[in-house]
Write an enzyme that holds these catalytic residues in place. Structure first.
Site, short mmCIF file in Angstrom:
data_model
loop_
_atom_site.label_atom_id
_atom_site.label_comp_id
_atom_site.label_asym_id
_atom_site.label_seq_id
_atom_site.Cartn_x
_atom_site.Cartn_y
_atom_site.Cartn_z
N LYS A 41 8.62 53.87 32.71
CA LYS A 41 8.61 52.65 31.90
C LYS A 41 7.15 52.25 31.70
CE LYS A 41 8.47 48.63 31.47
NZ LYS A 41 7.63 47.80 30.54
N GLU A 57 0.07 49.98 43.64
CA GLU A 57 -1.36 49.90 43.32
C GLU A 57 -1.52 48.66 42.47
OE1 GLU A 57 -4.61 49.76 41.41
OE2 GLU A 57 -3.89 51.52 40.33
N CYS A 86 -8.70 47.64 37.30
CA CYS A 86 -8.42 47.05 38.60
C CYS A 86 -9.45 47.47 39.64
CB CYS A 86 -7.01 47.38 39.06
SG CYS A 86 -6.65 49.15 39.11
N GLU A 107 -8.69 37.43 39.93
CA GLU A 107 -8.95 38.60 39.10
C GLU A 107 -8.96 38.18 37.63
OE1 GLU A 107 -7.29 43.16 38.82
OE2 GLU A 107 -5.82 41.55 38.92
#
Length: 484
Positions: free
Chosen positions: A180, A255, A289, A387
């Site tokens: 997906k 992750e 990331c 972030e």
């Protein structure tokens, strides 16, 4: 104006292209122009059920899992060969879909994707167990086999690479997959579905369902026919995915987000350090990331480095990702651009100094933001602690090694970190103290499929790449044979 279309632009289930059960479709937008380029099928729960059913049938029939590791490895090598042969088209799709500069899409995304399949093909050739010495009068050995059906859920920023980091080891170990991709960036996943088929991957072994995360993604997470979940995405969604996996006692690899610190000591080579610092926060328009958005600088060189950045960063080429000279393209979507703007505005309200950047770039209706450097923020500011996921760098001074490590470890994240120093002893000493899954010394983003990566704390758990990744897609069976 692009002429690109996905044809058939449908779901790939059991080796066949099909429309969503309810006929729904979703738009795909070119972020460099803010324009719709095509539509693709939007999967619902019924489509996910069909995809998982196809993956289960293929696994149970042994179409892939019963092959030897060498046979699977040969097919994965053909996948790598096809990726390299069709690099131009794959890079074009990734650039169109994500807004990646075409040069970087070629050099980074396509190259690394091919390397992924090649590397895990080599591990498939040597997948085996071990003989265990025991005091029993018995022969004890272990066997490693596939887990079953893997749900691979991937984000928008590196669609091709992050799909490969899951699908390649899953296939090498003999599993089947339902992939997906992110809602916004489905194009390379659909292209790869056809490429797998051409490479000789049997029907049903890899299935692709495009659509919304809250619908298709949620159905995939909760499907009882899924045996393992491999997820890359935000920490918030990762918590939810891990919770669902826990409810059903399924193994999971997570992750998640990152907010890496890049430490520059006074003995660093500043010319090289600046190059690594800029790469660390503008690469992929900061949508990385494992990027380095927090710069920590030894006080003796703090002002000097700020001045260098003030002159160098505005010169980084920002613009049309189709131009070979472009280094920074658009954000992947309007919502990502607005998020960056909100953080920079918050920094202004908190009295920060905008060293450079700090505004949108009006270009062709796309979602561009100028690379931005921010100084004079308190460490507890949300701009530092959270972030941002855009081309924004915060800069903080430190007085000694202990303070540098404390600042680096002060956020909830722990995916990556970096050290710039001329001292080998310091490099090893500081790297050992940093709470991060990977630490780079005197460069940034040195990645290879042989080197595992993954996070600690809010950056997740489990590792992708390396033999560690292959282990995560296998289950171990112990066999003990009495010799009495």
């Amino acid at each position: 104006m692009t002429t690109f279309e996905i044809d058939p632009g449908r779901l790939f289930i059991g080796g066949q292209w099909r429309e969503a059960a309810d006929g729904a479709r979703t738009e795909v937008v070119d972020p460099s122009r803010g324009a719709v380029v095509t539509t693709v099928a939007e999967a619902g729960a019924a489509d996910v059920d069909a995809a998982v059913g196809a993956a289960r049938a293929a696994f149970d029939a042994g179409q892939w899992s019963a092959l030897s590791g060498r046979e699977r490895g040969r097919v994965l090598l053909r996948v790598a060969e096809l990726i390299r042969a069709e690099a131009d088209e794959i890079a074009r799709l990734e650039s169109l879909d994500v807004g990646k500069p075409i040069t970087l899409a070629h050099a980074v995304d396509v190259t690394n994707a091919a390397n992924d399949y090649e590397y895990f093909a080599s591990l498939a050739f040597s997948l085996d167990g071990a003989i265990r010495d025991t005091p029993m009068n018995a022969l004890a050995y272990t066997k490693r086999g596939p887990i079953g059906v893997v749900a691979a859920i991937t984000p928008f920023n590196f669609p091709l690479i992050l799909a490969g980091s899951k699908i390649a080891p899953a296939l090498a170990a003999g599993n089947t997959v339902v992939h997906k991709p992110a809602d916004e960036t489905p194009l390379s996943a659909l292209y790869m579905a056809g490429l797998f088929q051409r490479a000789g991957v049997p029907d049903g072994v890899v299935n692709v369902v495009t659509g919304a995360g809250p619908v298709a993604g949620e159905a995939l997470l909760r499907h009882p026919g899924v045996d393992k979940i491999a997820f890359t995405g935000s920490t918030a969604i990762g918590r939810h995915a891990a919770s669902v996996a826990g409810e059903n006692l399924k193994p999971v690899t997570m992750e998640l987000g990152g907010n890496a610190a890049h430490i520059v000591f006074e003995d660093a080579d500043l010319e090289k350090a600046v190059g690594a610092v800029i790469k660390g926060f503008v690469f992929n328009t900061g949508q990385f990331c494992m990027g380095g958005p927090r710069l920590l600088v030894a006080r003796p060189v703090y002002r000097t480095l700020l001045n260098i950045l003030a002159e160098a960063v505005p010169g980084v080429p920002v613009g049309d990702p189709r131009k070979a000279e472009t280094v920074v393209g658009p954000m992947a979507g309007e919502k990502h651009l607005r998020k960056v703007e909100e953080y920079v505005e918050l920094a202004r309200k908190e009295g920060a100094r905008i060293v450079c950047g700090g505004e949108r770039l009006d270009l062709d209706g796309g979602y561009y933001y100028r690379p931005t450097v921010i100084a004079d923020l308190a460490n507890d500011s949300r701009v530092i602690q959270e972030e941002i996921f855009g081309p924004v760098l915060t800069v903080q001074p430190f007085d000694d090694e202990d303070e540098a490590v404390a600042l680096a470890n002060s956020t909830p994240y722990g995916l990556a970190s970096g050290v710039q120093t001329g001292s080998l002893a310091r490099a090893h000493r500081v790297a050992d103290r940093l709470q991060a899954g990977i630490v780079w010394v005197n460069d940034w983003a040195m990645l290879d499929p042989a080197v595992p990566f993954g996070g600690v704390k809010d950056s997740g758990f489990g590792r992708e790449y390396g033999p560690e990744a292959l282990n995560a897609y296998t289950k171990v069976k112990s066999v003990v044979v009495s010799l009495d």
